[in-house]
Design a protein around this motif. Structure first.
Motif, PDB file in Angstrom:
ATOM      1  N   LYS A 140      43.989  30.900  37.749  1.00 52.11           N
ATOM      2  CA  LYS A 140      43.468  29.596  38.163  1.00 52.11           C
ATOM      3  C   LYS A 140      43.386  29.620  39.683  1.00 52.11           C
ATOM      4  CE  LYS A 140      44.239  24.627  37.581  1.00 52.11           C
ATOM      5  NZ  LYS A 140      45.161  23.598  37.018  1.00 52.11           N
ATOM      6  N   VAL A 141      42.169  29.627  40.198  1.00 58.37           N
ATOM      7  CA  VAL A 141      41.930  29.878  41.616  1.00 58.37           C
ATOM      8  C   VAL A 141      41.511  28.587  42.304  1.00 58.37           C
ATOM      9  CG1 VAL A 141      40.611  31.241  43.286  1.00 58.37           C
ATOM     10  CG2 VAL A 141      41.238  32.230  41.065  1.00 58.37           C
ATOM     11  N   GLY A 142      42.166  28.278  43.409  1.00 55.24           N
ATOM     12  CA  GLY A 142      41.834  27.082  44.173  1.00 55.24           C
ATOM     13  C   GLY A 142      40.616  27.298  45.065  1.00 55.24           C
ATOM     14  N   GLU A 143      40.247  26.258  45.780  1.00 52.88           N
ATOM     15  CA  GLU A 143      39.138  26.361  46.720  1.00 52.88           C
ATOM     16  C   GLU A 143      39.598  27.030  48.013  1.00 52.88           C
ATOM     17  OE1 GLU A 143      36.014  25.587  46.019  1.00 52.88           O
ATOM     18  OE2 GLU A 143      36.684  25.049  43.993  1.00 52.88           O
ATOM     19  N   ALA A 144      38.653  27.609  48.723  1.00 52.40           N
ATOM     20  CA  ALA A 144      38.971  28.196  50.026  1.00 52.40           C
ATOM     21  C   ALA A 144      39.391  27.094  50.998  1.00 52.40           C
ATOM     22  CB  ALA A 144      37.763  28.946  50.565  1.00 52.40           C
TER      23      ALA A 144
ATOM     24  N   SER B  19      44.433  30.497  47.280  1.00 52.65           N
ATOM     25  CA  SER B  19      45.627  30.493  46.430  1.00 52.65           C
ATOM     26  C   SER B  19      45.218  30.589  44.967  1.00 52.65           C
ATOM     27  CB  SER B  19      46.437  29.211  46.656  1.00 52.65           C
ATOM     28  OG  SER B  19      46.874  29.123  47.995  1.00 52.65           O
ATOM     29  N   TRP B  20      46.066  31.213  44.187  1.00 51.27           N
ATOM     30  CA  TRP B  20      45.808  31.322  42.754  1.00 51.27           C
ATOM     31  C   TRP B  20      47.115  31.409  41.982  1.00 51.27           C
ATOM     32  CZ3 TRP B  20      45.228  35.240  46.233  1.00 51.27           C
ATOM     33  CH2 TRP B  20      45.877  36.457  45.982  1.00 51.27           C
ATOM     34  N   GLU B  21      47.015  31.124  40.694  1.00 50.74           N
ATOM     35  CA  GLU B  21      48.167  31.155  39.803  1.00 50.74           C
ATOM     36  C   GLU B  21      47.735  31.736  38.467  1.00 50.74           C
ATOM     37  OE1 GLU B  21      51.386  28.118  37.633  1.00 50.74           O
ATOM     38  OE2 GLU B  21      49.810  27.335  38.941  1.00 50.74           O
ATOM     39  N   ASN B  22      48.568  32.590  37.902  1.00 54.06           N
ATOM     40  CA  ASN B  22      48.300  33.138  36.576  1.00 54.06           C
ATOM     41  C   ASN B  22      48.875  32.188  35.528  1.00 54.06           C
ATOM     42  OD1 ASN B  22      47.932  34.592  34.233  1.00 54.06           O
ATOM     43  ND2 ASN B  22      48.973  36.436  34.929  1.00 54.06           N
ATOM     44  N   VAL B  23      47.989  31.375  34.942  1.00 53.34           N
ATOM     45  CA  VAL B  23      48.418  30.393  33.945  1.00 53.34           C
ATOM     46  C   VAL B  23      48.258  30.936  32.522  1.00 53.34           C
ATOM     47  CG1 VAL B  23      47.874  28.453  35.463  1.00 53.34           C
ATOM     48  CG2 VAL B  23      46.130  29.299  33.891  1.00 53.34           C
TER      49      VAL B  23
ATOM     50  N   LYS C  94      52.709  36.871  34.918  1.00 56.77           N
ATOM     51  CA  LYS C  94      52.600  35.634  34.147  1.00 56.77           C
ATOM     52  C   LYS C  94      53.348  34.512  34.862  1.00 56.77           C
ATOM     53  CE  LYS C  94      54.209  33.670  29.769  1.00 56.77           C
ATOM     54  NZ  LYS C  94      54.954  33.973  28.504  1.00 56.77           N
ATOM     55  N   GLY C  95      52.650  33.407  35.117  1.00 56.51           N
ATOM     56  CA  GLY C  95      53.257  32.262  35.778  1.00 56.51           C
ATOM     57  C   GLY C  95      53.408  32.404  37.281  1.00 56.51           C
TER      58      GLY C  95
ATOM     59  N   SER D 124      40.448  41.085  40.504  1.00 52.37           N
ATOM     60  CA  SER D 124      41.575  41.563  39.699  1.00 52.37           C
ATOM     61  C   SER D 124      41.007  42.293  38.485  1.00 52.37           C
ATOM     62  CB  SER D 124      42.438  40.377  39.244  1.00 52.37           C
ATOM     63  OG  SER D 124      43.442  40.796  38.339  1.00 52.37           O
ATOM     64  N   THR D 125      41.412  43.546  38.288  1.00 45.40           N
ATOM     65  CA  THR D 125      40.819  44.356  37.224  1.00 45.40           C
ATOM     66  C   THR D 125      40.881  43.640  35.881  1.00 45.40           C
ATOM     67  OG1 THR D 125      41.507  46.370  38.382  1.00 45.40           O
ATOM     68  CG2 THR D 125      40.825  46.603  36.087  1.00 45.40           C
ATOM     69  N   ARG D 126      42.034  43.109  35.550  1.00 44.27           N
ATOM     70  CA  ARG D 126      42.186  42.436  34.254  1.00 44.27           C
ATOM     71  C   ARG D 126      42.359  40.931  34.385  1.00 44.27           C
ATOM     72  NH1 ARG D 126      45.453  47.285  31.000  1.00 44.27           N
ATOM     73  NH2 ARG D 126      43.523  48.458  30.629  1.00 44.27           N
ATOM     74  N   GLY D 127      42.365  40.441  35.611  1.00 46.12           N
ATOM     75  CA  GLY D 127      42.438  39.002  35.817  1.00 46.12           C
ATOM     76  C   GLY D 127      41.095  38.353  36.073  1.00 46.12           C
ATOM     77  N   GLY D 128      40.093  39.169  36.450  1.00 42.66           N
ATOM     78  CA  GLY D 128      38.754  38.648  36.654  1.00 42.66           C
ATOM     79  C   GLY D 128      38.305  38.702  38.106  1.00 42.66           C
ATOM     80  N   PHE D 129      37.091  38.233  38.320  1.00 41.80           N
ATOM     81  CA  PHE D 129      36.489  38.203  39.661  1.00 41.80           C
ATOM     82  C   PHE D 129      36.136  36.765  40.003  1.00 41.80           C
ATOM     83  CE2 PHE D 129      32.691  38.154  42.352  1.00 41.80           C
ATOM     84  CZ  PHE D 129      33.148  38.893  43.446  1.00 41.80           C
ATOM     85  N   PHE D 130      36.518  36.349  41.230  1.00 42.76           N
ATOM     86  CA  PHE D 130      36.297  34.968  41.658  1.00 42.76           C
ATOM     87  C   PHE D 130      35.751  34.971  43.080  1.00 42.76           C
ATOM     88  CE2 PHE D 130      39.755  35.298  38.701  1.00 42.76           C
ATOM     89  CZ  PHE D 130      39.502  34.306  37.764  1.00 42.76           C
TER      90      PHE D 130
END
Length: 638
Positions: free
Chosen positions: A519-523, A538-542, A599-600, A625-631
């Motif tokens: 879950k990625v916030g705004e710049a 900032s980001w968090e792995n939810v 996680k978390g 992130s290879t397995r977390g995605g691209f943002f």
């Protein structure tokens, strides 16, 4: 990957126009597509027959109906029909393509499900599910079909499924071995996996001894023969089970202590005293993976090492397993896999050649154990765990000898490739249970006794053919009967199909819902003065998984999470005179390496910039992130 519309559009699949390129030779018509053909043929050179009488099983749907129902098993063509239908019906979330071809040249269909409007499929965390690797273990394919329909029909209706498709990617392959599945569903024959000719009994002849349907009922049952001669009595290793009142159930004992000999239905084509030991094919696609592969039987020239029956000539020798492994390696965004078979039943995973505590990272093993429990919460299978120890010793004692069972290795196995080579959560689950629904006699074992009890109590006795006398051309007086090998033994009766397909699919869906999710916030831009600024993300792995297992880090299948900035080229040219200078980090590549987001876990990255311009400066900050995605988030300075 090329999208497809119909089975016959092979030239279009390859990106060619049929109007421009005409093949010199006619495209082959596969026997399942030839309604006039009385026989189903298989390719390859062998010493036995390559054609078998076509059968029509009442348990199988050979042509698609108006609605998809799971009250019958479905042929490859019927499954492909529904995949093509859904590709047209859901174009915004579905891509359908041929990912490879079988040994005989049949297409292997695969579907990608993701919301295309929310990003590329490769830019999202992903799960991959497949079935149909073993020819007769068709319940696994039905589970993939059920899951596909469930996701597509509930997108936009079910909040969790909608979120899953919007933020993740699901890859689905219902039939990884269409050659074998067609042989199984159109003939009385059954084989392990690929139809490639193979010398199973190592007598120099290839596929010379398949089964024969002696009584013409379209099914290859068992033969029991009362031992009469002294030679037969020395070999007799079956008795009528005294614990079951019907007199139908056979029980294996030590050779010489029995009253009967048991054979599979057929004749001894090669005269070696064994029946149907070398039928069509014999290689095992699930022993053909890269990780910890060992030579096929006879391949160890010392006679003192390990071999693996059905392993193939070399790792990935078969196009079907190659089509899985090479495709998966090109999609490292995949964190969760289930490549399914039948019929233990069990949630089956690595390791296959060692104890988990000896070879797995403790944190990875803990994740797998959580998945084991998650699976059991849906399926209530008797077992969940690793191949080497849990599977091999699930009954603790050898019933024939009384010796304690020991851990046993399995080489070239998919789950080991999935964890040790690919660093993912990878299962090879086994569906169905041979009808042994419960332990009727309380002996702690789910066996044929329990299956026959359930068949008689709940299934109307249709899973077992009563022993019927006949004269065998070689054995003399015998009886034919036993459990239905296809729709009771390897797979359940049709009224049980949806239950087993559904509960396994629900576990796979639950694993997909646990994929990592960043879950990625705004710049955020902060002015520091004197033309200097900070840009932060900032980001968090939810999600329910870290972006990398420890094993994935070890084998370098994933890169650590990285944050970078992107500006128009003219803004960063000129070194010290550039309109935008990245002061921090000081490294030349100006990338912040953020490790692996657990996680978390919450993380952030901050860049320090100097802007030499009075005009607004637009840029992008990227998290990869290879397995977390691209943002990618846009920002403006000034």
């Amino acid at each position: 990957m090329k999208k497809i519309i119909t089975l016959s559009s092979f030239a279009l699949i390859a990106g060619l126009s049929q109007a421009q390129v005409q093949p010199f030779h006619k495209e082959p018509v596969f026997p399942e597509n030839d309604s006039k053909a009385k026989f189903h043929t298989v390719s390859g050179e062998r010493h036995g027959p390559s054609f078998f009488k076509k059968e029509v099983f009442p348990e199988v749907e050979y042509a698609p109906g108006e609605k998809l129902a799971f009250d019958k098993y479905h042929t490859v063509n019927v499954m492909y029909h529904w995949y093509e239908t859904w590709a047209k019906q859901f174009p915004d979330i579905v891509d359908l393509y041929i990912v490879g071809e079988s040994l005989e040249g049949r297409p292997i269909y695969q579907m990608t499900i993701t919301n295309k409007k929310t990003g590329k499929e490769t830019d999202k965390p992903a799960a991959y599910f497949e079935g149909g690797r073993h020819s007769g273990e068709i319940t696994s394919s039905e589970s993939i079909l059920w899951l596909t329909q469930h996701i597509l029909e509930n997108y936009g209706k079910d909040a969790e499924i909608t979120h899953l498709v919007d933020t993740k990617t699901i890859y689905l392959r219902p039939q990884n071995n269409p050659d074998g599945s067609n042989l199984y569903l159109y003939t009385a024959q059954a084989n392990r996996s690929t139809i490639r000719p193979h010398d199973n009994d190592r007598d120099g002849l290839v596929d010379e001894d398949p089964g024969e349907d002696l009584d013409g009922d379209g099914i290859l049952y068992q033969i029991r023969k009362k031992a009469v001669t002294e030679e037969e009595k020395k070999e007799a290793n079956f008795i009528i089970d005294p614990d079951h009142p019907s007199g139908k159930l056979m029980k294996r004992v030590q050779a010489g202590k029995g009253e009967y000999l048991m054979y599979s239905e057929g004749i001894d084509n090669d005269g070696d005293g064994r029946y149907n030991e070398d039928g069509i094919g014999g290689l095992d696609l699930h022993r053909n993976y890269l990780e910890n592969w060992r030579p096929d039987t006879g391949g160890d020239l010392t006679g003192r090492g390990f071999t693996q029956n059905g392993a193939g000539e070399f790792p990935l020798s078969e196009p079907e397993s190659k089509a899985t492994v090479l495709w998966v390696l090109s999609h490292p965004n995949i964190s969760v896999v289930n490549s399914m078979d039948t019929r233990v039943p069990m949630h089956l995973r690595a390791p296959s050649t060692s104890k988990a505590e000896e070879s797995m990272y403790p944190s990875d093993l803990e994740i797998y154990q959580e998945m084991d429990e998650l699976g059991l919460s849906f399926t209530a299978y008797p077992w969940a765990g690793d191949v080497y120890e849990t599977y091999a010793t699930r009954y603790k004692v050898n019933r024939m000898t009384g010796d304690p069972l020991k851990p046993s290795p399995l080489f070239g196995h998919g789950p080991d490739f999935g964890y040790f080579y690919f660093g993912s959560v990878w299962y090879g689950d086994e569906l169905w249970n041979n009808g042994a629904m419960k332990d009727y006699n309380g002996d702690g074992i789910y066996d044929d006794y329990d299956a026959l009890m359930w068949d008689e109590e709940e299934n109307g006795g249709s899973g077992f053919k009563s022993w019927t006398p006949m004269i065998h051309s070689e054995l003399g007086e015998v009886e034919i009967g036993g459990f239905h090998p296809k729709f009771f033994g390897q797979n359940g009766p049709t009224w049980q199909l949806e239950n087993w397909a559904k509960k396994q699919a629900q576990f796979n869906l639950a694993m997909a819902k646990r994929l990592p999710e960043l879950k990625v916030g705004e710049a955020v831009v902060k002015e520091l003065g004197k033309g200097e600024y900070e840009v932060s993300l900032s980001w968090e792995n939810v999600g329910g998984l870290p972006v990398a297992l420890e094993q994935a880090k070890l084998v370098k299948i994933v890169q650590e999470d990285r944050v970078s900035l992107n500006f128009a080229k003219e803004l960063t040219e000129g070194y010290e005179d550039a309109k935008v200078q990245i002061l921090s980090p000081e490294l030349y590549d100006k990338t912040i390496y953020a490790g692996y987001t657990g996680k978390g876990e919450k993380k952030s990255a901050t860049f320090k910039l100097k802007v030499n311009s009075d005009q607004p400066v637009k840029g992008k900050i990227r998290l990869s992130s290879t397995r977390g995605g691209f943002f990618e988030k846009e920002f403006t300075i000034n």
